[in-house]
Design an enzyme around this catalytic site. Structure first.
Site: not given
Ligand SMILES: NC(=O)C1=CN([C@@H]2O[C@H](COP(=O)(O)OP(=O)(O)OC[C@H]3O[C@@H](n4cnc5c(N)ncnc54)[C@H](O)[C@@H]3O)[C@@H](O)[C@H]2O)C=CC1
Ligand SMILES: N[C@@H](CC=O)C(=O)O
Ligand code: NA
Length: 428
Positions: A134, A11, A107, A16, A14, A207
Site C-alpha cells: 500500500v 520474485g 495487494k 525483489g 523490480t 490498496k
C-alpha cells in the site's frame, strides 16, 4: 551470535532485486536494527539467467516458488511475484502451512484473499505483513495499524497509484501523450505487470480496500469499492481543469458511517493549490482522520524499486524484532463484514460530452440535466470538429443518484455522440 533471520525470496523483478540490494548494502545496519543478522538463503524467479544488477550466486535457486516456500532452511517468505491467484497465493499458503512468516507486496492477492490468509497466519502463529503493498515507501500500514491504533478512524483518503499520478502529472506538465507516459512509467518500474490494473483504478482500489479493513476493523471488501480508471481522461480535460483551477487525480476515499462503509476510487478534480493538487510524479499521499488525533497526512514515493524494497525490509525488521501482530490490526475473527454504503455526499461534477452540432442541442441537454435535478454552474464549448461540438459543464453540488440519472438520460439522447464523462470535484 544471535540466530540470523533467514529469508526466501520469490520474485526477483523490480521489488525483489531492490530487496536483495538493500540486504547486500545494509547488512550491518539491518543486523543492528533487527537485533540479529538478516540473511537471504534461497530465491526463485521465472528466469535464472536474467541480468538484475545483483549477485545471486550465494543463494540457493528454486525454479518453483512453491518448492521454495516449502524449504526448511529459512524463516520468512518474501512474496514479490504478484498476481491475485496462481503461484503467489500457492507459495504464501505453503509458507504459512510450513510455519514461516510472510512479507508480501501483493495487494491484488490480499484484496481477494487477505481475510483467509490472515486467519491462516494467526492460526499458525506467523506474521503476514504487507507494508509494501500500500502506497509503496510510505509507512501507511504501520501508521494506521500502530501509530493511530487508539483512534476511531473516520476517513481514509488519498492518491495511491504512482503510475497514474505520474501519467497525469506528465500529461499536465508537458502535454505528453497518454500512451507515451504510460510506457515511461513501465520502464521506470512503477506499473503493474498488466498496466490496465493501474490505469483502470483497480490497483489503487486494492490498496484502498486494505486500508479500509485496517482502519475500520472490517473484512477486506474489494468488490465494494466503486472503481473508475483514468483511461478516459484526455489532455483536453487536464487543460480545462487547470484553467478552472483544478488538477485531475485518481483519488480514493473510504469512510464509515451509520449507513455502512463507503469506498470509492475514481478520478477527481482537486484544487490546484491543495496538497493533493500539488502532488507530482510517482508520489502518493494518504490522509487519515482519527477521532482523537484529528487529520494526519502522509506523503512519499508510491512505487519503484527503492521505496518498495524499503517497505518490504521494514516488515522484515519487525519480524526480526519479534513484532508479530495480526495482519489487519485486530484478530481476523473479530473483523466484521460492514454493509456497503452508497456515495451519499453531494459534490460538484465536471461533465464532458460530445454533442451533435445542431440548433436546439444545448437546450435539450440543459433541460435533461435540470429535470434530473442537476444544476449547471458553468459551461464551455471548444474546437468544433465536423458535426461534433464538445462541451464541458461544471455542475453545482448534486447527489450521485441525481448525476447518474442525468448521465443515463444524456447517454440515451441522439444529440449526445458519446457516453458523457463525469469527474467529481473533491473538496480536500
Ligand atoms: N513495482 C512497484 O513499484 C511495486 C510493486 N508492488 C508489487 O510487488 C510485486 C512485484 O512487482 P514487481 O517487482 O514490479 O514485478 P516484476 O514483474 O518486476 O517482477 C516479478 C518477479 O516475479 C517473478 N514471477 C512472476 N510470476 C512468476 C511465476 N509464476 N513463477 C515464478 N516467478 C514468477 C518474475 O520472474 C519476476 O522476477 C507485485 O505484487 C506488485 O504489485 C508493490 C508496490 C510497488
Ligand atoms: N503499480 C503500482 C505499484 C505500487 O503499488 C503503482 O503504480 O502505484
Ligand atoms: Na507502504
Amino acid at each position: 551470535m544471535t540466530n540470523p533471520l533467514r529469508l526466501g525470496i520469490a520474485g526477483l523483478g523490480t521489488v525483489g532485486a531492490g530487496v536483495v540490494k538493500i540486504v547486500q548494502t545494509h547488512a550491518d545496519l539491518l543486523a543492528a536494527r533487527g537485533g540479529r543478522p538478516i540473511r537471504i538463503v534461497a530465491v526463485s524467479a521465472r528466469s535464472r539467467g536474467r541480468e538484475r544488477g545483483v549477485a545471486l550466486d550465494a543463494y540457493a535457486w528454486e525454479d518453483d516458488p512453491v518448492a521454495l516456500a516449502r524449504r526448511d532452511d529459512f524463516d520468512v517468505l518474501l512474496e514479490l511475484m504478484g498476481g491475485e491467484d496462481g503461484p503467489a497465493k500457492a507459495a504464501v499458503e505453503a509458507a504459512i502451512e510450513t510455519g514461516k512468516h510472510v512479507v508480501t507486496a501483493n495487494k491484488a492477492m490480499l484484496a481477494h484473499h487477505g481475510q483467509a490468509m490472515a486467519e491462516a497466519a494467526e492460526a499458525r502463529g506467523v506474521a503476514l505483513r504487507y507494508e509494501a503493498a500500500v502506497a509503496g515507501g510510505i509507512p501507511i500500514v504501520k501508521a494506521l495499524g500502530e501509530g493511530l491504533a487508539a483512534n476511531g478512524i473516520r476517513r481514509v483518503m488519498g492518491v495511491m497509484n504512482g503510475t497514474c499520478n505520474y501519467i497525469l502529472t506528465e500529461m499536465q506538465a508537458r502535454g505528453a501523450d497518454y500512451a507515451e507516459v504510460l510506457e515511461e512509467a513501465q520502464r521506470l518500474g512503477y506499473a503493474e505487470a498488466d498496466p490496465s490494473f493501474d490505469v483502470g483504478g483497480v490497483d489503487a482500489a486494492h490498496k484502498l480496500a486494505l486500508l479500509a479493513a485496517l482502519g475500520f476493523g472490517t473484512r477486506v471488501d474489494f468488490a465494494g469499492v466503486q472503481t473508475e480508471g483514468i483511461d478516459r481522461v484526455t489532455l483536453t480535460d487536464i487543460a480545462h481543469a487547470e484553467d478552472m483551477g483544478y488538477r485531475i487525480k485518481l483519488l480514493g476515499v473510504a469512510s464509515m458511517s451509520e449507513a455502512g462503509l463507503e469506498q470509492r476510487m475514481t478520478p477527481c478534480l482537486v484544487p490546484v493549490d491543495s496538497a493533493l493538487g500539488r502532488l507530482a510524479g510517482v508520489t502518493n499521499a494518504v490522509m487519515v482522520e482519527g477521532d482523537f488525533v484529528g487529520a494526519t497526512h502522509y506523503e512519499g514515493p508510491g512505487a519503484g524499486e527503492g521505496p518498495t524494497a524499503s517497505a518490504v525490509m521494514a516488515d522484515v525488521l519487525d519480524i526480526a524484532r519479534g513484532l508479530i501482530g495480526p495482519a489487519f490490526g485486530a484478530p481476523a475473527a473479530s473483523l466484521t463484514a460492514a454493509p456497503r454504503a452508497a456515495d451519499a455526499g453531494a459534490a460538484a461534477y465536471y461533465l464532458r460530452m460530445s454533442l451533435h452540432d445542431a440548433p436546439g442541442t444545448l437546450a435539450k441537454v440543459a433541460a435533461a440535466l435540470g429535470e434530473e435535478g442537476v444544476s449547471i454552474r458553468q459551461m464551455r464549448q471548444y474546437d468544433h470538429e465536423g458535426g461534433a461540438a464538445p462541451a464541458i459543464f461544471m455542475t453545482h453540488p448534486t447527489s450521485r443518484a441525481a448525476l447518474d440519472g442525468a448521465l443515463g438520460r444524456l447517454g440515451g439522447m441522439k444529440e449526445c455522440l458519446d457516453q458523457p464523462m463525469a469527474l467529481r470535484v473533491e473538496t480536500v
